[in-house]
Every structure is written in C-alpha cells, then in structure tokens.
Design an enzyme around this catalytic site. Structure first.
Site, PDB file in Angstrom:
ATOM      1  CE  LYS A  99      -0.821   1.374   4.753  1.00 45.76           C
ATOM      2  NZ  LYS A  99      -0.259   0.317   5.846  1.00 45.76           N
ATOM      3  CG  HIS A 228       2.210  -1.546  11.826  1.00 45.45           C
ATOM      4  ND1 HIS A 228       2.622  -0.298  12.318  1.00 45.45           N
ATOM      5  CD2 HIS A 228       2.287  -1.539  10.312  1.00 45.45           C
ATOM      6  CE1 HIS A 228       3.123   0.361  11.057  1.00 45.45           C
ATOM      7  NE2 HIS A 228       2.771  -0.565  10.123  1.00 45.45           N
ATOM      8  CD  GLU A 300       2.881  -6.874   8.358  1.00 48.56           C
ATOM      9  OE1 GLU A 300       2.349  -5.601   8.720  1.00 48.56           O
ATOM     10  OE2 GLU A 300       2.173  -8.001   8.443  1.00 48.56           O
ATOM     11  N   PRO A 301       7.930  -3.802   6.143  1.00 46.00           N
ATOM     12  CG  PRO A 301      10.153  -3.847   5.290  1.00 46.00           C
ATOM     13  CD  PRO A 301       8.862  -4.779   5.946  1.00 46.00           C
ATOM     14  CG  ASP A 389     -10.366  22.320  -1.232  1.00 50.27           C
ATOM     15  OD1 ASP A 389     -10.270  23.440  -0.267  1.00 50.27           O
ATOM     16  OD2 ASP A 389     -10.707  21.176  -0.843  1.00 50.27           O
TER      17      ASP A 389
HETATM   18  C1  LIG Z   1       0.826   0.436   6.534  1.00 50.39           C
HETATM   19  C2  LIG Z   1       1.038  -1.055   6.989  1.00 50.39           C
HETATM   20  C3  LIG Z   1       2.531  -1.407   6.799  1.00 50.39           C
HETATM   21  C4  LIG Z   1       3.590  -0.299   6.320  1.00 50.39           C
HETATM   22  O1  LIG Z   1       3.883   0.453   7.316  1.00 50.39           O
HETATM   23  P1  LIG Z   1       5.070   1.577   7.283  1.00 50.39           P
HETATM   24  O2  LIG Z   1       5.180   2.318   8.313  1.00 50.39           O
HETATM   25  O3  LIG Z   1       5.276   2.060   5.776  1.00 50.39           O
HETATM   26  O4  LIG Z   1       6.538   0.514   7.350  1.00 50.39           O
HETATM   27  C5  LIG Z   1       2.760  -2.535   7.388  1.00 50.39           C
HETATM   28  N1  LIG Z   1       1.642  -3.456   7.780  1.00 50.39           N
HETATM   29  C6  LIG Z   1       0.594  -3.053   7.897  1.00 50.39           C
HETATM   30  C7  LIG Z   1      -0.380  -4.147   8.531  1.00 50.39           C
HETATM   31  C8  LIG Z   1       0.034  -1.903   7.564  1.00 50.39           C
HETATM   32  O5  LIG Z   1      -1.224  -1.500   7.707  1.00 50.39           O
END
Ligand SMILES: *Cc1c(COP(=O)(O)O)cnc(C)c1O
Length: 465
Positions: A99, A228, A300-301, A389
C-alpha cells in the site's frame, strides 16, 4: 511587495542553458532497453540528470506554463535500503507493504531481491501475483478486517497467511478459507508514530486468550503473532515493549494448544532511525525469543524502502501576493508571496493530509538555469497546489529565492511513500508520471538483478504455457 513586483519569468531554457550533465541520449548506449516491455523505459544515471531532462523536455513543448509535474524514481535507492535491511536485520525477512507504493518497478525489484509482500486487498494481491514468479506463500494478507469475498478470493489465489484481531473475522475465515494460516494481530503502543494504527486494529492482550480459544473451537490454524507500532515511528524503543507483548501472546498460544512459528514485527521503520530501531528490535527478540529454533521472523516495512527513492519535480504555474497585512508590512514570519505549483494535496502531496508529512521544496531551476547561487536573496513564501480548494496548501512557510517566477521549477525529495498511490484526479488534474532510473549506486547490479528476474519470469511463463 505589491502585485506590480510580480513580473512574469522570462521564457527560459533557450540556447545557452548551462548544463553540467550530458543529455539523456548520452546514456542510450544500447543498455537502455526496456527489461519489462510493458513498463516505461528504465533509464541510466543520477536522478538529478533526469529531473533536469524532464524539465528540458517540458520546455520543448509549446506552452511553458503547462509542463506536467513528474517523479523521478531511483531504483538504486530501493536496493540500497534492502542492503541496509539485510545488514541490520539479517534474521528478519521483509514483506514489503504494497500500500505504501505499489509501483511496478519497485514490486519487481523487491520480488527479485526475495522479499515477501504485505497486501491489504484483492487488488494488491492481484497486482503482486500478476508480476509473475511470486509464489502466493510470499504474501501475507495483513488486513485484520477483510470482506468475506476477499477471504474467499485469497483462498482461490492460494494466499493462506492472513491476520485477524476479532472473532467475526474468525467466523468469516472458517467459512471462506478454512485452511488459512492465521496470525493474530495484537495491540501495541503506537503513540510514538506519525500514523497511529492502534485506534483501528490490534487485539488487546486481554482478549487474546478468548480469540485463540474461538479459533481453536472453529478448527482454525493460528501460526503466529503480528503487531504494528504505527507508521512513521519516531521512537524506536517502542519495539522493545511490542516484542515483550508478542512474547506474552506466544505464551497464550501455547496455553490454547497452539505452537506458533511466526513472529511478524510489522512496519513503522523510518529511514533516519532505522539502525537504532533495528538494534532495539534485535535486542528485544534475543531477550524474549532466545531459543527461537523453528520460529520464522518477518516484518512489513513500507516507507523505509521507498521514501527516499522518489523525487518530485513541480512547475510554478502562478504566483501572487497574499492579501494580508503581514505581506504589506513585509513581516519575515509571514509569507510575502504565494507560489502555485502543478501538483498538490489532491495529488502526490496527499501525504500532507493522510500521512502527516511536512514537505520541503528546493529550487530545481530558476530563470532558465539549473545553477542557483548560494547567496540568492530569499523571502518567506507559501506553496500551493493547483486545485480550486483552499485546503490545497503544500507548504505554508518556506524560504525561497526572491527571483523565483512562473515557469521555474521546485523539487521535493523523499516523495516515495504514501504519495503516488493515493493521488486523485480531483478537479481534472492528472496524477504525476514517473521517470525511472537505475541511479548511481551500484546501478549495473540493479539492472542485472531486474534483467535476471525478467528472464526467470519468461522461462516460467514459457513452461506454464
Ligand atoms: C501500512 C502498514 C504497513 C507499512 O507501514 P510502514 O510504516 O510504511 O512501514 C505494514 N503493515 C501493515 C499491516 C500496515 O497497515
């Protein structure tokens, strides 16, 4: 300053333009072929060269005030971050959070480097699998609250690893994907982060035994724990507490009859604090998981990988004096001039609203030159996006050269995370395009890695036909 002072810029970039770097074609030495025919070309050379080339290309068009803003993505930066990750956290496999920036080249480079992927939707899963050569076991569906159709689709795509933090999710998964490998997302302290995720996700430890009992009753396989600490975490010591909580959740798993084998330490890694965060994290893992024989550790970076890799070039399309007394008085702490650029908070700068970022412009070109004298007189300015805007303010306060005019260009560094992906076309403005380069850090290696990956995919696809 009065409006009379605001003269238009001279039409710039004619013949005697000072140009320290050779033109793009210089790099077109036969290696500039598309490794991936469906993607834009992958260029060579330092991103600054491409920022300048993009500006020059814009000026080759007829209307100097209509240049599109554009990104330059330096893939060697993504590679550099990966090497940093491997050096500091060799025992943790990164699952890149799609994302953050689902850029097709970024996904391919990371796939080639062997990372996994954190996906939050069907769309992200499809995008990752469409790359080719990525086994579904390299995906974690890390959205704890999924539509049941998404769970069903994950089952169809053989994406088994997924997170949950509530009982309803367990019922959905039991129905739609009973063979799933579940990861319980626990709540940790996220107060030291730009974007706190705990208000939306994460099971408090007190609820974990009940959830695990429910999972067990439904016959579901829970394989591990995730958390997280919040995105953009500026106090890396929070990983210490988070790992301690994960340990407790592991023990609760054992009490519920599970034998967890996965620890997912989530995202939140910041470029500037990375080494420190890695050290807190490693120490905490060693302390709480000393004999972790069969336990696999992933993370999950998102931001960490891409933030620095993208620069944005924007054109100044308009300028005016603000209607405030301060402007008349010339007070130094109030903007004396407002610049309007051709990307804004509805586009790439949505990171200001959604990701709590503060962005810093620098002058890319002024008065037809890429050389900005160090002693240029400055004035306090504000920078605005192109939409109608008034929320579309990019920078309420910046020190910029007094000589800056319509047609000049402003650059913004560190625009890779949570920018392009959430840009809208509000008011009919296009999302800024990306120019890709292998950059200047071990560029040949980056190109080689991508070329080999492309070749591997071709072989795989030929075999599957
Ligand atoms: C957004 C998100 C991430 C990534 O976070 P960063 O701060 O960009 O490293 C990882 N895991 C989950 C579940 C997220 O929602």
């Amino acid at each position: 300053m009065s409006l009379v002072d605001l003269q238009p810029a001279p039409i710039a970039f004619t013949a005697p333009l000072s140009r320290p770097d050779p033109p793009l074609d210089f790099y077109d030495d036969g290696l500039n072929e598309s490794i991936f025919p469906d993607l834009p070309p992958l260029r060579h050379g330092h991103p600054d060269v491409h920022l300048r080339d993009g500006i020059l290309a814009g000026h080759a068009l007829a209307d100097p005030d209509a240049e599109p803003a554009f990104f330059v993505a330096d893939l060697s930066q993504v590679y550099a971050q990966h090497l940093r990750w491997r050096a500091c956290l060799p025992q943790i496999q990164p699952f890149y959070a799609v994302k953050c920036n689902p850029d097709p080249y970024v996904l391919r480079l990371l796939a080639a480097l062997g990372t996994g992927f954190d996906c939050a939707s069907n769309g992200e899963i499809s995008q990752v699998l469409a790359v080719g050569g990525i086994d579904p076991s390299r995906i974690i569906f890390a959205n704890p609250c999924k539509a049941v159709s998404f769970v069903r689709n994950a089952a169809r795509q053989r994406v088994d690893l997924m997170t949950f933090d509530n009982a309803d999710e367990l019922y959905k998964i039991a129905r739609a994907h009973p063979r799933a490998q579940l990861v319980i997302r626990i709540l940790t302290d996220d107060t030291k982060s730009l974007c706190q995720l705990g208000i939306k996700f994460g099971a408090p430890l007190a609820t974990v035994p009940g959830l695990l009992a429910k999972a067990s009753e439904l016959g579901l396989a829970v394989v591990g724990v995730s958390f997280h600490v919040g995105s953009g975490c500026y106090d890396p010591s929070v990983y210490t507490d988070a790992i301690a909580r994960a340990r407790m959740a592991f023990d609760m798993g054992a009490d519920a009859g599970y034998r967890f084998t996965l620890l997912d330490v989530g995202g939140g890694f910041e470029d500037t604090h990375f080494e420190q965060a890695a050290s807190f994290l490693s120490d905490a893992i060693d302390m709480h998981f000393p004999d972790r024989g069969e336990i696999k550790i992933i993370a999950e970076p998102g931001r960490f990988y891409v933030s620095k890799a993208f620069n944005l070039a924007t054109n100044i399309i308009a300028r005016r004096a603000p209607l405030t007394d301060a402007a008349v008085d010339g007070a130094a702490d109030q903007p004396a001039v407002m610049y309007y650029i051709n990307d804004g908070v509805y586009g790439a700068f949505n990171c200001i609203l959604f990701d709590h970022q503060v962005v810093h412009p620098y002058v890319l070109s002024m008065g037809g030159s890429f050389h900005i004298a160090a002693g240029e007189p400055l004035h306090t300015s504000s920078v605005w996006g192109p939409t109608c805007d008034s929320i579309d303010c990019v920078c309420p306060m910046a020190q910029l050269p007094r000589a800056l005019r319509v047609g000049d260009w402003l650059g913004f560094p560190n625009m890779g995370a949570y920018t392009v992906c959430a840009a809208s076309m509000f008011n009919g403005f296009q999302v800024s395009k990306v120019v890709y380069t292998t950059g200047s850090f071990r560029a040949a290696e980056v190109r080689g890695i991508l070329a080999k990956f492309a070749e591997d995919i071709r072989v795989l696809e030929a075999r599957d036909v």
